[in-house]
Design a protein around this motif. Structure first.
Motif, PDB file in Angstrom:
ATOM      1  N   GLY A   1     107.464 -45.372 152.541  1.00 23.42           N
ATOM      2  CA  GLY A   1     107.406 -45.580 153.799  1.00 23.42           C
ATOM      3  C   GLY A   1     108.311 -46.594 154.146  1.00 23.42           C
ATOM      4  N   ASP A   2     108.927 -47.485 153.301  1.00 20.75           N
ATOM      5  CA  ASP A   2     109.795 -48.435 153.733  1.00 20.75           C
ATOM      6  C   ASP A   2     111.097 -47.724 153.892  1.00 20.75           C
ATOM      7  OD1 ASP A   2     107.907 -50.422 153.450  1.00 20.75           O
ATOM      8  OD2 ASP A   2     108.845 -51.036 151.222  1.00 20.75           O
ATOM      9  N   HIS A   3     112.296 -48.608 154.682  1.00 19.88           N
ATOM     10  CA  HIS A   3     113.258 -48.058 154.679  1.00 19.88           C
ATOM     11  C   HIS A   3     114.460 -48.904 153.747  1.00 19.88           C
ATOM     12  CE1 HIS A   3     112.142 -46.433 158.981  1.00 19.88           C
ATOM     13  NE2 HIS A   3     111.848 -45.767 158.286  1.00 19.88           N
ATOM     14  N   LEU A   4     115.176 -48.042 153.293  1.00 16.65           N
ATOM     15  CA  LEU A   4     116.350 -48.617 152.471  1.00 16.65           C
ATOM     16  C   LEU A   4     117.628 -48.477 153.217  1.00 16.65           C
ATOM     17  CD1 LEU A   4     116.964 -49.668 149.669  1.00 16.65           C
ATOM     18  CD2 LEU A   4     118.061 -47.232 149.049  1.00 16.65           C
ATOM     19  N   VAL A   5     118.306 -49.935 153.538  1.00 19.47           N
ATOM     20  CA  VAL A   5     119.348 -49.813 154.322  1.00 19.47           C
ATOM     21  C   VAL A   5     120.721 -50.340 153.482  1.00 19.47           C
ATOM     22  CG1 VAL A   5     120.505 -51.164 156.040  1.00 19.47           C
ATOM     23  CG2 VAL A   5     117.867 -50.671 156.426  1.00 19.47           C
ATOM     24  N   GLN A   6     121.541 -49.306 153.510  1.00 22.09           N
ATOM     25  CA  GLN A   6     122.802 -49.449 152.552  1.00 22.09           C
ATOM     26  C   GLN A   6     123.955 -49.884 153.776  1.00 22.09           C
ATOM     27  OE1 GLN A   6     124.361 -46.146 150.675  1.00 22.09           O
ATOM     28  NE2 GLN A   6     125.775 -47.358 149.595  1.00 22.09           N
ATOM     29  N   HIS A   7     124.308 -51.274 153.710  1.00 16.47           N
ATOM     30  CA  HIS A   7     125.427 -51.651 154.548  1.00 16.47           C
ATOM     31  C   HIS A   7     126.701 -50.946 154.677  1.00 16.47           C
ATOM     32  CE1 HIS A   7     122.515 -54.737 156.011  1.00 16.47           C
ATOM     33  NE2 HIS A   7     122.392 -55.177 154.912  1.00 16.47           N
ATOM     34  N   GLY A   8     127.360 -50.659 155.638  1.00 18.84           N
ATOM     35  CA  GLY A   8     128.702 -50.188 155.708  1.00 18.84           C
ATOM     36  C   GLY A   8     129.719 -51.084 154.933  1.00 18.84           C
ATOM     37  N   ARG A   9     130.561 -50.475 154.232  1.00 18.26           N
ATOM     38  CA  ARG A   9     131.292 -51.258 153.240  1.00 18.26           C
ATOM     39  C   ARG A   9     132.773 -51.636 153.947  1.00 18.26           C
ATOM     40  NH1 ARG A   9     130.224 -47.864 147.455  1.00 18.26           N
ATOM     41  NH2 ARG A   9     127.860 -48.369 147.497  1.00 18.26           N
ATOM     42  N   VAL A  10     133.286 -50.598 154.951  1.00 15.83           N
ATOM     43  CA  VAL A  10     134.401 -50.898 155.401  1.00 15.83           C
ATOM     44  C   VAL A  10     134.286 -51.105 157.106  1.00 15.83           C
ATOM     45  CG1 VAL A  10     135.839 -49.783 153.633  1.00 15.83           C
ATOM     46  CG2 VAL A  10     134.827 -48.587 155.689  1.00 15.83           C
ATOM     47  N   VAL A  11     135.278 -51.790 157.625  1.00 16.97           N
ATOM     48  CA  VAL A  11     135.131 -51.984 159.101  1.00 16.97           C
ATOM     49  C   VAL A  11     134.961 -50.575 159.890  1.00 16.97           C
ATOM     50  CG1 VAL A  11     136.379 -52.617 161.115  1.00 16.97           C
ATOM     51  CG2 VAL A  11     136.629 -53.991 158.955  1.00 16.97           C
ATOM     52  N   GLY A  12     134.136 -50.572 160.785  1.00 16.88           N
ATOM     53  CA  GLY A  12     133.592 -49.272 161.326  1.00 16.88           C
ATOM     54  C   GLY A  12     133.006 -48.325 160.717  1.00 16.88           C
ATOM     55  N   GLN A  13     132.504 -48.815 159.620  1.00 18.30           N
ATOM     56  CA  GLN A  13     131.377 -47.710 158.888  1.00 18.30           C
ATOM     57  C   GLN A  13     129.931 -48.329 159.142  1.00 18.30           C
ATOM     58  OE1 GLN A  13     131.428 -47.779 154.514  1.00 18.30           O
ATOM     59  NE2 GLN A  13     130.777 -45.737 154.422  1.00 18.30           N
ATOM     60  N   HIS A  14     129.015 -47.542 159.699  1.00 17.74           N
ATOM     61  CA  HIS A  14     127.888 -48.037 160.237  1.00 17.74           C
ATOM     62  C   HIS A  14     126.994 -48.075 158.866  1.00 17.74           C
ATOM     63  CE1 HIS A  14     128.743 -47.644 164.136  1.00 17.74           C
ATOM     64  NE2 HIS A  14     129.101 -46.399 164.135  1.00 17.74           N
ATOM     65  N   ASP A  15     125.738 -48.667 158.899  1.00 14.64           N
ATOM     66  CA  ASP A  15     124.714 -48.932 158.081  1.00 14.64           C
ATOM     67  C   ASP A  15     124.230 -47.501 158.034  1.00 14.64           C
ATOM     68  OD1 ASP A  15     125.385 -51.641 157.820  1.00 14.64           O
ATOM     69  OD2 ASP A  15     123.501 -52.390 159.011  1.00 14.64           O
ATOM     70  N   GLN A  16     123.804 -47.062 156.551  1.00 14.08           N
ATOM     71  CA  GLN A  16     122.980 -45.865 156.527  1.00 14.08           C
ATOM     72  C   GLN A  16     121.497 -46.252 156.195  1.00 14.08           C
ATOM     73  OE1 GLN A  16     124.670 -43.616 153.171  1.00 14.08           O
ATOM     74  NE2 GLN A  16     123.641 -41.612 154.271  1.00 14.08           N
ATOM     75  N   VAL A  17     120.681 -45.780 157.069  1.00  9.69           N
ATOM     76  CA  VAL A  17     119.213 -45.984 156.828  1.00  9.69           C
ATOM     77  C   VAL A  17     118.384 -44.964 156.285  1.00  9.69           C
ATOM     78  CG1 VAL A  17     116.948 -46.814 157.988  1.00  9.69           C
ATOM     79  CG2 VAL A  17     119.339 -47.495 158.698  1.00  9.69           C
ATOM     80  N   THR A  18     117.722 -44.922 155.202  1.00  8.93           N
ATOM     81  CA  THR A  18     116.884 -43.865 154.611  1.00  8.93           C
ATOM     82  C   THR A  18     115.494 -44.410 154.510  1.00  8.93           C
ATOM     83  OG1 THR A  18     117.645 -44.564 152.209  1.00  8.93           O
ATOM     84  CG2 THR A  18     118.752 -43.001 153.263  1.00  8.93           C
ATOM     85  N   GLU A  19     114.665 -43.439 154.363  1.00  7.88           N
ATOM     86  CA  GLU A  19     112.921 -43.732 154.141  1.00  7.88           C
ATOM     87  C   GLU A  19     112.840 -43.366 152.780  1.00  7.88           C
ATOM     88  OE1 GLU A  19     108.697 -42.240 155.587  1.00  7.88           O
ATOM     89  OE2 GLU A  19     110.609 -41.176 156.456  1.00  7.88           O
ATOM     90  N   ILE A  20     111.998 -44.550 151.911  1.00 12.50           N
ATOM     91  CA  ILE A  20     111.723 -44.204 150.771  1.00 12.50           C
ATOM     92  C   ILE A  20     110.544 -43.155 150.848  1.00 12.50           C
ATOM     93  CG2 ILE A  20     110.726 -45.362 148.856  1.00 12.50           C
ATOM     94  CD1 ILE A  20     112.509 -47.893 149.790  1.00 12.50           C
ATOM     95  N   VAL A  21     110.506 -42.082 149.844  1.00  2.17           N
ATOM     96  CA  VAL A  21     109.510 -41.258 149.868  1.00  2.17           C
ATOM     97  C   VAL A  21     108.885 -41.216 148.585  1.00  2.17           C
ATOM     98  CG1 VAL A  21     110.352 -39.797 151.696  1.00  2.17           C
ATOM     99  CG2 VAL A  21     110.955 -39.350 149.325  1.00  2.17           C
ATOM    100  N   GLU A  22     109.454 -41.925 147.586  1.00  2.36           N
ATOM    101  CA  GLU A  22     108.886 -41.819 146.286  1.00  2.36           C
ATOM    102  C   GLU A  22     109.384 -43.266 145.574  1.00  2.36           C
ATOM    103  OE1 GLU A  22     107.877 -39.285 142.363  1.00  2.36           O
ATOM    104  OE2 GLU A  22     109.306 -38.673 143.870  1.00  2.36           O
ATOM    105  N   VAL A  23     108.541 -44.088 144.811  1.00  5.53           N
ATOM    106  CA  VAL A  23     109.140 -45.059 143.837  1.00  5.53           C
ATOM    107  C   VAL A  23     108.991 -44.653 142.956  1.00  5.53           C
ATOM    108  CG1 VAL A  23     108.691 -47.407 143.338  1.00  5.53           C
ATOM    109  CG2 VAL A  23     108.250 -46.781 145.797  1.00  5.53           C
ATOM    110  N   LEU A  24     110.162 -44.517 142.132  1.00  3.32           N
ATOM    111  CA  LEU A  24     110.237 -44.091 140.453  1.00  3.32           C
ATOM    112  C   LEU A  24     110.061 -44.902 139.567  1.00  3.32           C
ATOM    113  CD1 LEU A  24     113.017 -41.439 141.494  1.00  3.32           C
ATOM    114  CD2 LEU A  24     110.468 -40.855 141.023  1.00  3.32           C
ATOM    115  N   GLY A  25     110.318 -46.428 139.861  1.00  2.00           N
ATOM    116  CA  GLY A  25     110.381 -47.546 139.061  1.00  2.00           C
ATOM    117  C   GLY A  25     108.991 -48.022 138.917  1.00  2.00           C
ATOM    118  N   THR A  26     108.825 -49.023 138.097  1.00  2.00           N
ATOM    119  CA  THR A  26     107.348 -49.573 137.996  1.00  2.00           C
ATOM    120  C   THR A  26     107.159 -50.762 139.015  1.00  2.00           C
ATOM    121  OG1 THR A  26     108.360 -51.043 136.324  1.00  2.00           O
ATOM    122  CG2 THR A  26     107.175 -49.075 135.199  1.00  2.00           C
ATOM    123  N   GLU A  27     105.990 -50.940 139.420  1.00  2.00           N
ATOM    124  CA  GLU A  27     105.784 -51.929 140.309  1.00  2.00           C
ATOM    125  C   GLU A  27     106.750 -52.177 141.538  1.00  2.00           C
ATOM    126  OE1 GLU A  27     104.891 -55.663 138.280  1.00  2.00           O
ATOM    127  OE2 GLU A  27     103.707 -54.401 136.777  1.00  2.00           O
TER     128      GLU A  27
END
Length: 71
Positions: free
Chosen positions: A6-32
């Motif tokens: 349910g949390d959101h993962l935000v990947q910040h744009g890497r170059v000028v003019g590129q927007h942040d990409q927001v995704t919803e976490i639907v499954e945690v595959l790692g531990t804790e």
């Protein structure tokens, strides 16, 4: 980095003019709450991501307080 379903993962744009990409976490595959995460993009497709240093987790508690999502 720790996240929950349910949390959101935000990947910040890497170059000028590129927007942040927001995704919803639907499954945690790692531990804790650690990566990798299965995420859902706004268009509905899903992918497995191991976030790098350009990513942050926006926890659902912030959303409940009315903070803006997506930068």
């Amino acid at each position: 980095m720790h996240a929950s379903v349910g949390d959101h993962l935000v990947q910040h744009g890497r170059v000028v003019g590129q927007h942040d990409q927001v995704t919803e976490i639907v499954e945690v595959l790692g531990t804790e709450g650690s990566p990798p995460y299965r995420v859902r993009f706004p268009d509905g497709h899903e992918a497995v991501m191991s976030p790098g240093p350009d990513c942050v987790v926006r926890h659902i508690e912030r959303q409940a307080r009315g903070e803006r999502i997506g930068g």
